[in-house]
Design a protein around this motif. Structure first.
Motif, short mmCIF file in Angstrom:
data_model
loop_
_atom_site.label_atom_id
_atom_site.label_comp_id
_atom_site.label_asym_id
_atom_site.label_seq_id
_atom_site.Cartn_x
_atom_site.Cartn_y
_atom_site.Cartn_z
N ALA A 236 0.86 -1.18 0.00
CA ALA A 236 0.00 0.00 0.00
C ALA A 236 0.89 1.23 0.00
N ASN A 237 0.51 2.25 -0.76
CA ASN A 237 1.23 3.51 -0.82
C ASN A 237 0.37 4.59 -0.19
N LEU A 238 0.92 5.30 0.79
CA LEU A 238 0.17 6.31 1.52
C LEU A 238 0.87 7.66 1.43
N VAL A 239 0.09 8.71 1.19
CA VAL A 239 0.58 10.09 1.30
C VAL A 239 -0.40 10.83 2.19
N LEU A 240 0.12 11.43 3.25
CA LEU A 240 -0.69 12.14 4.24
C LEU A 240 -0.24 13.59 4.25
N LEU A 280 6.56 -1.53 10.81
CA LEU A 280 5.33 -1.32 10.04
C LEU A 280 5.59 -0.96 8.58
N ALA A 281 6.76 -0.45 8.27
CA ALA A 281 7.02 0.02 6.91
C ALA A 281 8.51 -0.07 6.62
N TYR A 282 8.81 -0.36 5.37
CA TYR A 282 10.21 -0.29 4.94
C TYR A 282 10.58 1.14 4.60
N ALA A 283 9.67 1.82 3.90
CA ALA A 283 9.93 3.20 3.48
C ALA A 283 8.94 4.13 4.16
N ILE A 284 9.46 5.12 4.86
CA ILE A 284 8.62 6.16 5.43
C ILE A 284 9.45 7.42 5.61
N ASP A 285 8.91 8.55 5.16
CA ASP A 285 9.64 9.80 5.35
C ASP A 285 8.65 10.96 5.32
N ASP A 293 2.79 31.10 -1.71
CA ASP A 293 1.82 31.55 -0.72
C ASP A 293 1.28 30.46 0.19
N THR A 294 1.65 29.22 -0.03
CA THR A 294 1.11 28.13 0.76
C THR A 294 2.09 26.97 0.74
N GLY A 295 1.76 25.91 1.44
CA GLY A 295 2.62 24.74 1.48
C GLY A 295 1.94 23.58 2.16
N VAL A 296 2.62 22.45 2.20
CA VAL A 296 2.09 21.28 2.88
C VAL A 296 3.21 20.62 3.69
N LEU A 297 2.80 19.98 4.77
CA LEU A 297 3.66 19.06 5.50
C LEU A 297 3.17 17.68 5.12
N GLY A 298 4.05 16.85 4.57
CA GLY A 298 3.62 15.56 4.05
C GLY A 298 4.39 14.39 4.62
N VAL A 299 3.74 13.23 4.57
CA VAL A 299 4.37 11.97 4.94
C VAL A 299 4.07 10.96 3.84
N PHE A 300 5.09 10.27 3.38
CA PHE A 300 4.91 9.17 2.43
C PHE A 300 5.34 7.88 3.10
N ALA A 301 4.59 6.83 2.86
CA ALA A 301 4.95 5.52 3.40
C ALA A 301 4.50 4.43 2.45
N GLY A 302 5.29 3.37 2.42
CA GLY A 302 4.90 2.15 1.71
C GLY A 302 4.90 1.01 2.72
N CYS A 303 3.80 0.26 2.77
CA CYS A 303 3.69 -0.77 3.80
C CYS A 303 2.79 -1.90 3.32
N GLU A 304 2.79 -3.00 4.06
CA GLU A 304 1.81 -4.05 3.81
C GLU A 304 0.42 -3.52 4.12
N ALA A 305 -0.56 -3.96 3.37
CA ALA A 305 -1.91 -3.45 3.53
C ALA A 305 -2.42 -3.66 4.96
N ILE A 401 -4.40 7.07 -0.76
CA ILE A 401 -3.97 5.69 -0.54
C ILE A 401 -4.19 4.91 -1.82
N LEU A 402 -3.16 4.21 -2.24
CA LEU A 402 -3.21 3.39 -3.44
C LEU A 402 -2.69 2.01 -3.09
N GLY A 403 -3.51 0.98 -3.28
CA GLY A 403 -3.06 -0.36 -2.96
C GLY A 403 -4.21 -1.29 -2.65
N PRO A 404 -3.93 -2.40 -2.00
CA PRO A 404 -4.97 -3.37 -1.68
C PRO A 404 -6.11 -2.74 -0.88
#
Length: 420
Positions: A236-240, A280-285, A293-305, A401-404
């Motif tokens: 599963a690929n997550l961006v928050l 819980l995840a191999y990749a997370i950052d 004029d704006t911005g985001v604070l983001g988290v990306f992670a790849g993990c088992e569903a 979220i993209l994945g199972p």
């Protein structure tokens, strides 16, 4: 030394950053316009235009454009973003004259051929399809759509097959004149460059630039929402995403430090808690993405569903934890990492040229690198806690979220854990 900034009579700005002892030069021509300035009907035109100018410009064919640069030991590239478009050449120091000539042709004198345009539409269409087939590309695109729905920042830089299909050589030429207008252009060189020579070349190639009339970009508004796509994937690929500040906000460096502490490296909170302690995840950052004029604070992670919901909850708790002052040692480490990245980047001539152009576009001047370093050092634990509280007070989040299918519930779990 702080690079010098000059302005040609037509408004084109020129930045010279000589580096004694260097044998190479980097030349960037940067337009302070990009995909954020497109309406829906012209979505992707800035990127398509960037492709098209390489099909022929001045009296050079597509092949000759690259061959003349490579024959002199150089290389050429370009990139389109939301707020700027950049054309870049790296070359031996004797290649500045040729580089300026080629970039001048690309930006101001492209040959727009209907046959080339139809072929390039197919190429960009394949690029769009490739992005849709690449999970860790598509999930970021979905997150951008969720955060800035129905706004230019929420549309993909590549556009859609329909929007790029509508472009003609005439409309694309008109778009070029508006996008690459003289008041938006910065010619920036770093490395083995002589200031007088650069000014002569800039006047020769860009002194006759004209055009303009493109209105300012519309203000962006962060919108809560989620985009979840069920797909049979191994992970599963997550961006928050959370709403944050823009590059000109006084809390800009505080935001950069927040992202570093949250998930910027192997010592970060998310890496240690989500990966090392819980597996819980191999990749997370974590990262920050900022616009004018704006911005985001983001988290990306790849993990088992099966781990997605717990991972989202852990991430929410770690973000909440930043409302409390961080320990001095942790903040000092984040500051060292951020300053290290900043100064290491300045050891590349191309990075220096691009950075200087960006500063001129945003601030009207270049910055002494010691000034941002001092701003980083001045950030306090209380300032970081206040910024985190300010971000959470909006009670807004955008999740992709993209994945199972089993992972899709993580979107709701993240918001519940973060705000309830």
């Amino acid at each position: 030394m702080t690079p010098k900034v000059h302005t040609l009579p037509n408004g084109v700005r020129v930045v010279c950053d000589p580096l004694p002892g260097w044998q190479t030069v980097a030349l960037s021509v940067v337009a302070g316009r990009g995909a954020r300035f497109e309406d829906k009907a012209r979505s992707g035109w800035s990127h398509l235009l960037e492709h098209m100018v390489f099909k022929g410009a001045g009296d050079r064919s597509a092949r000759e454009i690259v061959e003349v640069i490579e024959a002199e030991g150089g290389n050429i590239n370009a990139a389109t973003g939301y707020e700027r478009t950049s054309f870049q050449i790296r070359a031996l120091k004797a290649g500045l004259d040729l580089g300026a000539s080629v970039l001048g042709d690309l930006v101001l004198r492209p040959v727009m051929d209907e046959g080339d345009l139809e072929r390039e539409k197919q190429v960009v269409g394949q690029e769009i399809a490739e992005a849709a087939d690449t999970p860790d590309d598509l999930v970021f695109e979905l997150a951008q759509q969720a955060a800035f729905s129905s706004q230019p920042l929420g549309r993909p830089i590549l556009g859609t097959p329909k929007s790029i299909g509508a472009a003609t050589t005439r409309t694309l030429s008109d778009w070029r004149a508006a996008l690459y207008a003289p008041e938006t252009l910065v010619v920036s060189a770093a490395g083995a460059v002589d200031e007088d020579e650069l000014l002569r070349l800039a006047e020769r190639e860009f002194g006759g630039a004209s055009g303009g009339g493109l209105p300012a970009a519309e203000a962006a508004t962060f919108i809560s929402g989620s985009k979840t796509v069920a797909r049979k994937l191994e992970q599963a690929n997550l961006v928050l995403l959370l709403p944050a500040v823009g590059v000109q906000d006084p809390d800009y460096f505080a935001l950069r430090l927040l992202a570093e502490i949250l998930g910027g490296g192997m010592a970060s909170r998310l890496f240690q808690e989500a990966r090392e302690a819980r597996g819980l995840a191999y990749a997370i950052d974590a990262y920050s993405e900022t616009y004018a004029d704006t911005g985001v604070l983001g988290v990306f992670a790849g993990c088992e569903a099966k781990n997605a919901v717990e991972l989202a909850q852990v991430t929410a708790r770690e973000i909440q934890g930043l409302t409390r002052p961080v320990p001095d040692a942790e903040l000092a480490r984040a500051k060292a990492q951020l300053k290290g990245s900043m100064f290491m980047g300045r050891e590349s001539a191309l990075a220096r040229a691009e950075q200087a152009a960006g500063q001129v576009l945003l601030f009207g001047k270049t910055l002494d690198p010691e000034d941002p370093a001092a701003e980083i050092d001045a950030v306090t634990p209380a300032q970081l806690a206040a910024l985190t509280s300010r971000i959470l007070a909006s009670r807004q989040a955008a999740v992709a979220i993209l994945g199972p299918r089993a992972a899709l519930g993580a979107a709701e779990s993240f918001e519940q854990a973060l705000f309830n």
